[in-house]
Design an enzyme around this catalytic site. Structure first.
Site, PDB file in Angstrom:
ATOM      1  N   GLU A 185       0.827  -1.210   0.000  1.00  0.00           N
ATOM      2  CA  GLU A 185       0.000   0.000   0.000  1.00  0.00           C
ATOM      3  C   GLU A 185       0.864   1.264   0.000  1.00  0.00           C
ATOM      4  O   GLU A 185       0.639   2.199   0.778  1.00  0.00           O
ATOM      5  CB  GLU A 185      -0.906   0.009   1.241  1.00  0.00           C
ATOM      6  CG  GLU A 185      -2.000  -1.016   1.212  1.00  0.00           C
ATOM      7  CD  GLU A 185      -3.103  -0.686   2.215  1.00  0.00           C
ATOM      8  OE1 GLU A 185      -2.800  -0.258   3.335  1.00  0.00           O
ATOM      9  OE2 GLU A 185      -4.288  -0.834   1.862  1.00  0.00           O
ATOM     10  N   GLU A 263      -6.681  -7.939  -0.720  1.00  0.00           N
ATOM     11  CA  GLU A 263      -7.055  -7.959   0.695  1.00  0.00           C
ATOM     12  C   GLU A 263      -8.554  -7.681   0.794  1.00  0.00           C
ATOM     13  O   GLU A 263      -8.972  -6.522   0.883  1.00  0.00           O
ATOM     14  CB  GLU A 263      -6.277  -6.925   1.515  1.00  0.00           C
ATOM     15  CG  GLU A 263      -4.803  -7.178   1.617  1.00  0.00           C
ATOM     16  CD  GLU A 263      -4.113  -6.178   2.515  1.00  0.00           C
ATOM     17  OE1 GLU A 263      -4.791  -5.548   3.360  1.00  0.00           O
ATOM     18  OE2 GLU A 263      -2.898  -5.993   2.369  1.00  0.00           O
TER      19      GLU A 263
HETATM   20  C1  LIG Z   1      -6.187   0.962  10.701  1.00  0.00           C
HETATM   21  C2  LIG Z   1      -5.840   0.368   9.386  1.00  0.00           C
HETATM   22  C3  LIG Z   1      -4.515   0.842   8.918  1.00  0.00           C
HETATM   23  C4  LIG Z   1      -4.346   0.570   7.467  1.00  0.00           C
HETATM   24  N1  LIG Z   1      -4.332  -0.869   7.175  1.00  0.00           N
HETATM   25  C5  LIG Z   1      -5.166  -1.436   6.334  1.00  0.00           C
HETATM   26  S1  LIG Z   1      -6.342  -0.676   5.658  1.00  0.00           S
HETATM   27  N2  LIG Z   1      -4.877  -2.708   5.914  1.00  0.00           N
HETATM   28  C6  LIG Z   1      -4.166  -2.891   4.664  1.00  0.00           C
HETATM   29  C7  LIG Z   1      -2.762  -3.379   4.965  1.00  0.00           C
HETATM   30  O1  LIG Z   1      -2.126  -3.720   3.732  1.00  0.00           O
HETATM   31  C8  LIG Z   1      -2.792  -4.602   5.850  1.00  0.00           C
HETATM   32  O2  LIG Z   1      -1.468  -4.954   6.158  1.00  0.00           O
HETATM   33  C9  LIG Z   1      -3.576  -4.309   7.140  1.00  0.00           C
HETATM   34  O3  LIG Z   1      -2.943  -3.264   7.849  1.00  0.00           O
HETATM   35  C10 LIG Z   1      -4.996  -3.871   6.772  1.00  0.00           C
HETATM   36  C11 LIG Z   1      -5.850  -3.636   7.986  1.00  0.00           C
HETATM   37  O4  LIG Z   1      -5.887  -4.828   8.738  1.00  0.00           O
END
Ligand SMILES: CCCCNC(=S)N1C[C@H](O)[C@@H](O)[C@@H](O)[C@H]1CO
Length: 651
Positions: A185, A263
């Site tokens: 991301e 995801e």
């Molecule tokens: C509070 C969420 C922070 C951003 N993370 C998000 S959207 N996500 C996408 C991320 O790639 C994954 O590793 C996880 O961190 C998942 C949430 O479980």
């Protein structure tokens, strides 16, 4: 399918090597852009995948969890590789025991699961510092996740160790890895540094060859900075998101090729002090069905969440500092204890509409055990064991030093100074600029005075005679794993102030608590000093037998406040009964001795011990307790005055 280990050959010889590996020429996993699909060995292929993090499951349970995923109808498992789990110090690597990533790959192969691997270098996963090693912060001006030469040098060094080890595991080389993600991301990160992403892509190509499918994953808002020419673009979103809109956005980056959600959120994470997160079975199954109808390949995040054992949880910062809970159950289809849930059966039914699923039943929930209540004995206050906890002695400095400066990555550091004058009236004690990262347990001459917390508004008033010992036990509650403030330094980041006096002349004791607890088990250290009235950081323990075969169980700590638990020397994780929403800790059966052999439980209670120092083992988890609202405060600029408690918005 344990492929032979390759020689460590220069990258230019890699293509030649693949021709020498068994079956190399006949195996392939590619994107068929003409027909918007994947091809596996030339045949149309769609993956239905689930995320499981080997670093959150005891190694002895890997096969069990992977088998259940296969029996659920998945054909692929997706997992991250946390850099900080494998390179604890620069140049020191650990791929043993629960860190044997290659044993996990082999277990996945034995379960007939293909693999989507996500080695980072940054991964997030609500893992400490998003998987980046804390020792990177010893260069305090390092620019993480950018083309900063200091950061790239450490990344190159790590990947030149890891990636060649993965080479024989690539699908076309006879292994089970069908694709590899670059970064994580990246489009959600403030830097948007394309030379960094190009550097990573080049490094992956040089060390993995040009046949492996490399991809990126981003939320819809991150595609601009997260995608890169030459890397297949994928997205992530959950059941409440607009699939049509997001896949439409994806098509702007990948006009042809299979649609991929890397995801698909089956649940969500929990923070200490916020309500437990869930996602409805109906919403999750409907979303999966819609994507499978479109022919998309999907990875469900998480399919089995597991546990943040030890100090490994990450954190988020949304006004308040929000550590992730010890449980990473995630309301996932397979529960933290490895049990199939109604959500799993519902998803399995959906999958069975689109592809063949293995015949036979899913294993039933594992046996659970209740035990107790057990009464714990007071071993002594933490300060009584300082010589054992910091055998090398303290580091002295005029100003307090951070965890990074004293080379302590996680856990606790004790900060000590002495009053140079008598404070005869209760006088405010505070740390400017929100300088407590993350929690401070304050003692004067060994007597607990109270707590200061990051981004919270606590007030402490102290008194003491000249020469009185002022001790501050500083707890690292987990480093920020997401967001722009990625350099999350820990410790006393500013010198504390007593009244108008800035306190100087500090001793820092990096504490090796886990080593002490392991030494205690099975040895019982002689008490170093007569235990004072139990208050503040204090060790308690007891031994107990399990008469029968035993089973998985859930440790409940009624009346305890906050601390750390070890069972038979294994660091089970943090408890924070007083804050919630998690009230029990998962205890996997393999951690316990049965048939009458003695087990040992050790608690480090950081604040207040209950009148009855007892614990219980239940046959079910409690992850959604009612929050104690007094523990939820708004953030304000000075963070020093009292504020009205308020509830943070949940997810
Ligand atoms: C509070 C969420 C922070 C951003 N993370 C998000 S959207 N996500 C996408 C991320 O790639 C994954 O590793 C996880 O961190 C998942 C949430 O479980």
């Amino acid at each position: 399918m344990a492929p032979k280990k390759p020689l460590c050959l220069p990258a230019l010889l890699l293509p030649l090597l693949t021709l020498l590996l068994p079956q190399a020429g006949t195996r392939s996993f590619v994107v068929d852009r003409e027909n918007d699909r994947f091809l596996l060995d030339g045949a149309p292929f769609r993956y239905v995948s689930g995320s499981l993090h080997y670093f959150r499951v005891p190694r002895v349970l890997w096969a069990d969890r992977l088998y259940k995923m296969r029996m659920s109808g998945l054909n692929t498992v997706q997992f991250y590789v946390p850099w900080n789990y494998h390179e604890p110090q620069p140049g020191v690597y650990n791929f043993n025991g629960s860190r044997d990533l290659f044993a996990f790959l082999n277990e996945a192969s034995l379960a007939n699961l293909l693999v989507i691997l996500r080695p980072g270098p940054y991964i997030c996963a609500e893992w400490d510092m998003g998987g980046l090693p804390a020792w990177l912060l010893q260069k305090s001006d390092i620019q993480l996740r950018t083309s900063d030469p200091a950061f790239l040098a450490a990344v190159d060094s790590w990947f030149k160790v890891l990636l060649p080890k993965l080479y024989p595991w690539l699908y076309h080389n006879g292994g089970n890895i069908i694709s590899i993600q670059v970064e994580n991301e990246y489009g959600s990160y403030r830097a948007c540094d394309f030379s960094y992403m190009r550097h990573l892509a080049g490094l992956f190509r040089a060390l993995l060859g040009d046949r492996i499918l490399l991809f990126t994953t981003d939320g819809p808002e991150g595609l601009k900075c997260g995608s890169l020419q030459g890397l297949y673009t994928t997205v992530d979103f959950g059941p409440a998101d607009n699939m049509t809109k997001i896949f439409g956005l994806l098509r702007e980056y990948e006009p042809h090729g299979p649609l991929v959600n890397s995801e698909y959120y089956t649940g969500w994470l929990d923070y200490w002090g916020q309500n437990h997160s869930t996602r409805s079975i109906l919403a999750v199954t409907k979303g999966l069905e819609s994507m499978l109808k479109l022919g998309a390949s999907v990875n469900m995040y998480m399919f089995h969440g597991g546990t943040n054992f030890g100090y490994w949880n990450g954190a988020d910062e949304k006004g308040c500092f929000l550590p992730i809970t010890t449980s990473y159950d995630y309301d996932a289809p397979i529960s933290e204890a490895g049990d199939p849930t109604p959500k799993l059966f519902a998803l399995r039914n959906v999958i069975s509409e689109f592809q063949e699923i293995p015949l036979g039943p899913l294993p039933p929930p594992s046996p659970k055990m209740t035990l107790g209540p057990l009464t714990l004995q007071l071993d002594g206050d933490l300060l009584a064991f300082l010589d054992f906890l910091c055998p090398q002695g303290p580091i002295s400095s005029i100003l307090p030093m951070s965890f990074e400066a004293v080379k302590q990555d996680r856990g606790f550091v004790l900060y000590r100074t002495y009053l140079t004058y008598t404070v005869s009236e209760p006088t405010q004690f505070w740390v400017p600029n929100n300088g407590v990262h993350d929690r401070a347990y304050v003692m004067v001459d060994g007597v607990f005075q109270g707590v200061l917390e990051r981004n919270m508004k606590h007030q402490l008033f102290l008194m003491g005679k000249v020469g009185a010992k002022l001790d501050i036990l500083l707890e690292n509650m987990g480093r920020l794993s997401f967001g722009s403030n990625s350099s999350d330094f820990k410790g006393l980041l500013e010198p504390p102030v007593l009244g108008q006096t800035v306190l100087s002349q500090w001793l820092m004791f990096p504490l090796k608590i886990d080593k002490l607890v392991k030494r205690w088990f099975p040895l019982q250290l002689k008490k170093r000093s007569h235990p004072q009235v139990p208050s503040g950081p204090t060790f308690y323990s007891t031994k107990f037998p399990i008469l029968g075969e035993g089973g998985d169980t859930f440790l409940s700590l009624p009346g305890w406040t906050k601390g750390q638990v070890w069972i038979n020397g294994f660091n089970l994780g943090r408890y924070w009964t007083k804050r919630g929403p998690q009230e029990t800790l998962y205890v996997p059966r393999p951690l316990l001795f049965s048939r009458g052999a003695l087990n040992k439980i050790t608690l480090l209670e950081l604040e207040n011990v209950p009148p009855q120092p007892q614990v219980q083992f239940l046959d079910r988890p409690i992850l959604n307790s009612t929050l104690h609202k007094t523990y939820i405060y708004s953030l304000s600029a000075d963070t020093q005055g009292a504020s009205e408690p308020m509830e943070l918005s949940g997810h």
